[in-house]
Design an enzyme around this catalytic site. Structure first.
Site, PDB file in Angstrom:
ATOM      1  N   ASP A   1     -61.483  71.419  25.678  1.00 34.18           N
ATOM      2  CA  ASP A   1     -60.655  70.776  24.654  1.00 34.18           C
ATOM      3  C   ASP A   1     -59.790  71.858  24.023  1.00 34.18           C
ATOM      4  O   ASP A   1     -59.198  72.664  24.735  1.00 34.18           O
ATOM      5  CB  ASP A   1     -61.537  70.013  23.659  1.00 34.18           C
ATOM      6  CG  ASP A   1     -60.721  69.005  22.852  1.00 34.18           C
ATOM      7  OD1 ASP A   1     -59.662  68.589  23.321  1.00 34.18           O
ATOM      8  OD2 ASP A   1     -61.144  68.633  21.740  1.00 34.18           O
TER       9      ASP A   1
ATOM     10  N   ASP B   1     -64.219  72.311  21.586  1.00 41.48           N
ATOM     11  CA  ASP B   1     -63.250  73.373  21.321  1.00 41.48           C
ATOM     12  C   ASP B   1     -63.961  74.721  21.402  1.00 41.48           C
ATOM     13  O   ASP B   1     -65.186  74.808  21.340  1.00 41.48           O
ATOM     14  CB  ASP B   1     -62.676  73.242  19.908  1.00 41.48           C
ATOM     15  CG  ASP B   1     -61.989  71.910  19.670  1.00 41.48           C
ATOM     16  OD1 ASP B   1     -61.407  71.367  20.616  1.00 41.48           O
ATOM     17  OD2 ASP B   1     -62.039  71.430  18.509  1.00 41.48           O
TER      18      ASP B   1
ATOM     19  N   ARG C   1     -49.427  72.031  22.629  1.00 38.09           N
ATOM     20  CA  ARG C   1     -50.079  72.155  21.309  1.00 38.09           C
ATOM     21  C   ARG C   1     -50.089  73.610  20.832  1.00 38.09           C
ATOM     22  O   ARG C   1     -51.150  74.178  20.603  1.00 38.09           O
ATOM     23  CB  ARG C   1     -51.509  71.604  21.342  1.00 38.09           C
ATOM     24  CG  ARG C   1     -51.604  70.174  21.812  1.00 38.09           C
ATOM     25  CD  ARG C   1     -53.019  69.637  21.698  1.00 38.09           C
ATOM     26  NE  ARG C   1     -53.083  68.234  22.101  1.00 38.09           N
ATOM     27  CZ  ARG C   1     -54.201  67.518  22.172  1.00 38.09           C
ATOM     28  NH1 ARG C   1     -55.351  68.069  21.864  1.00 38.09           N
ATOM     29  NH2 ARG C   1     -54.166  66.253  22.532  1.00 38.09           N
TER      30      ARG C   1
ATOM     31  N   ASP D   1     -58.867  74.239  16.950  1.00 36.12           N
ATOM     32  CA  ASP D   1     -58.404  72.981  16.371  1.00 36.12           C
ATOM     33  C   ASP D   1     -58.764  72.926  14.894  1.00 36.12           C
ATOM     34  O   ASP D   1     -59.880  73.272  14.494  1.00 36.12           O
ATOM     35  CB  ASP D   1     -59.034  71.786  17.095  1.00 36.12           C
ATOM     36  CG  ASP D   1     -58.371  71.506  18.452  1.00 36.12           C
ATOM     37  OD1 ASP D   1     -57.466  72.270  18.843  1.00 36.12           O
ATOM     38  OD2 ASP D   1     -58.759  70.530  19.108  1.00 36.12           O
TER      39      ASP D   1
HETATM   40 CA    CA Z   1     -60.703  69.266  19.553  1.00 35.96          CA
END
Ligand code: CA
Ligand code: CA
Length: 452
Positions: A267, A228, A323, A271
């Site tokens: 990614d 991330d 997302r 997050d």
């Molecule tokens: Ca992640």
């Protein structure tokens, strides 16, 4: 709209050079002169009272109480690691209050001597992508997860990269950028790091050199990345404000296709997982990528219950695909964000996952051709979402209020319920009417917009 600042005495504290920051004397605006008053103020700012879930209880102060010798100006990866405590392997345990001011570009791939390491430098001697593609081609290997020496060599390569590009942050830390400050090829990892503030930074292209082939992910398999741009795990009281998250000149849309699937080197952008909670993300600009923000990474009904509480306000989600966020378990307050969505590959905005409780109020959705209001939610095993005061401007249409849940239910079954079961109380301001959101968020969201 500016958060309050600490007293002038704190703001006037001198900025000290990180010992060994060799390039300092050659850089323009050398730090020995100290920061401008505005930058010194910014570096000591704390989360305003009431501003989202991160304001609950003790609030979020980051490194605001740092002593003079814990105010660091950083211009390289080595500077950054030194400022965070000196050893990337143990820095996550360094709870000393500290303020880190980033000047210029810090590249996660920088070696100690300042040269840039390549993916090939981080690869295990027994790993190569051509060998991986030949060995695990579904036509040869079948649709089962890779195993054996080549996969083991990939995993060792990932471990090498993690030591290099994942920068571990400890508790009681503020990291702010001067104008133009950029973290590139780098993951900021907040794992067990509570009370952290991250502001005015551009996060650019945290890429994985060694993506994994996951043949059982989805109907046709997927490539998955490990890194991330900013990960928040096992932490609480985190404020992420006025940053820009981008993949720069390495967008998902430019990646090659292997085994019929895009070779995904990215990614999440931000997050929040593994029992993290009490996070406020405000005035950030998320630009042009696939997966943006995962809140909760497991459907297991266990330690994430009553955690994963996040507030998202005044963020711009700009041409991103899914997302925005995807939620499990958490009470997540999503208000006054601007969604500017486009492209054939758009999937959904808000993912309604297991036991999620999203409260979605006064957001504005600008939709490109082919995207309609019933596309904005996705049922990942949840049951309900509260939606109030949201407006949608569909392609070629005038803006209008839309009930997101009713729109979703018209074309999907089973229906989602319209009551997530809670009402947000942690807000510093009353939500703006949705029609004002593009003006305010367009002007104020992202890095390089705070007064400096
Ligand atoms: Ca992640
Ligand atoms: Ca229905």
């Amino acid at each position: 709209m500016r958060p309050r600042v600490l007293g002038a005495a704190l703001a006037a504290l001198p900025l000290l050079l990180v010992p060994g920051a060799g390039a300092a004397s050659a850089a323009p605006g050398a730090a020995g002169d100290g920061l401008t008053r505005a930058a010194a103020s910014l570096a000591r700012e704390t989360l305003p009272a009431g501003d989202g879930w991160a304001a609950e209880g003790t609030g979020t102060t980051g490194g605001a109480t740092a002593t003079d010798d814990q105010v660091h100006l950083v211009r390289s990866r080595a500077d950054l690691v030194r400022a965070l405590g000196g050893d990337n392997a143990t820095n996550r345990g360094n709870a000393t209050p500290k303020v880190i001011v980033v000047d210029g570009t810090v590249d996660g791939f920088e070696a100690a001597d300042g040269s840039l390491r390549a993916c090939t430098d981080l690869a295990d001697p027994e790993y190569s992508l051509p060998a991986y593609l030949a060995g695990y081609d579904p036509a040869v290997w079948g649709m089962v997860p890779p195993t054996g020496p080549l996969e083991a060599a990939r995993v060792r390569s990932v471990a090498n990269q993690t030591k290099q590009t994942q920068i571990n942050v400890g508790p009681n830390t503020t990291i702010v950028g001067l104008r133009g400050a950029t973290l590139t090829g780098l993951t900021l990892m907040l794992d067990g790091a509570s009370n952290v503030i991250v502001r005015n930074l551009t996060f650019d292209d945290a890429r994985d050199c060694f993506p994994a082939w996951s043949p059982t992910d989805g109907a046709t398999g997927n490539w998955n990345s490990q890194y991330d741009q900013l990960s928040v795990r096992r932490s609480e009281h985190v404020w992420v404000d006025h940053n820009t998250f981008t993949d720069g000149d390495n967008p998902d849309s430019g990646q090659p296709v292997y085994f019929g699937r895009p070779y995904q080197v990215h990614d999440g952008s931000l997050d929040v997982t593994h029992t993290a909670s009490l996070v406020t993300a405000s005035y950030n600009r998320f630009v042009g990528r696939d997966k943006l923000m995962l809140i909760g990474s497991s459907n297991t009904v266990g330690p994430d219950v009553d955690r994963l509480k996040v507030t998202l306000h005044h963020n711009l989600f700009d041409r991103v695909l899914q997302r925005l966020p995807r939620v499990r378990f958490g009470q997540v307050d999503v208000y006054n964000n601007w969604y500017r969505l486009a492209g054939d590959d758009f999937e959904y905005a808000i993912g309604v996952g297991v036991q999620s409780a999203a409260y979605v109020e006064n957001n504005y959705f600008t939709l490109g051709a082919g995207i309609t209001a019933d596309d904005l939610l996705y049922d990942w095993g949840g049951t309900a979402l509260t939606a109030r005061g949201n407006w949608v401007r569909a392609d070629g249409d005038r803006p209008r209020p839309v009930d997101l849940v009713a729109a979703y239910n018209t074309t999907h079954d089973p229906d989602l319920g319209a009551d997530a079961g809670w009402t947000p109380t942690w807000r510093a301001h009353r939500a703006l009417p949705a029609p004002l959101v593009p003006i305010v968020v367009g002007a104020l969201a992202g890095a390089n917009r705070l007064p400096l």
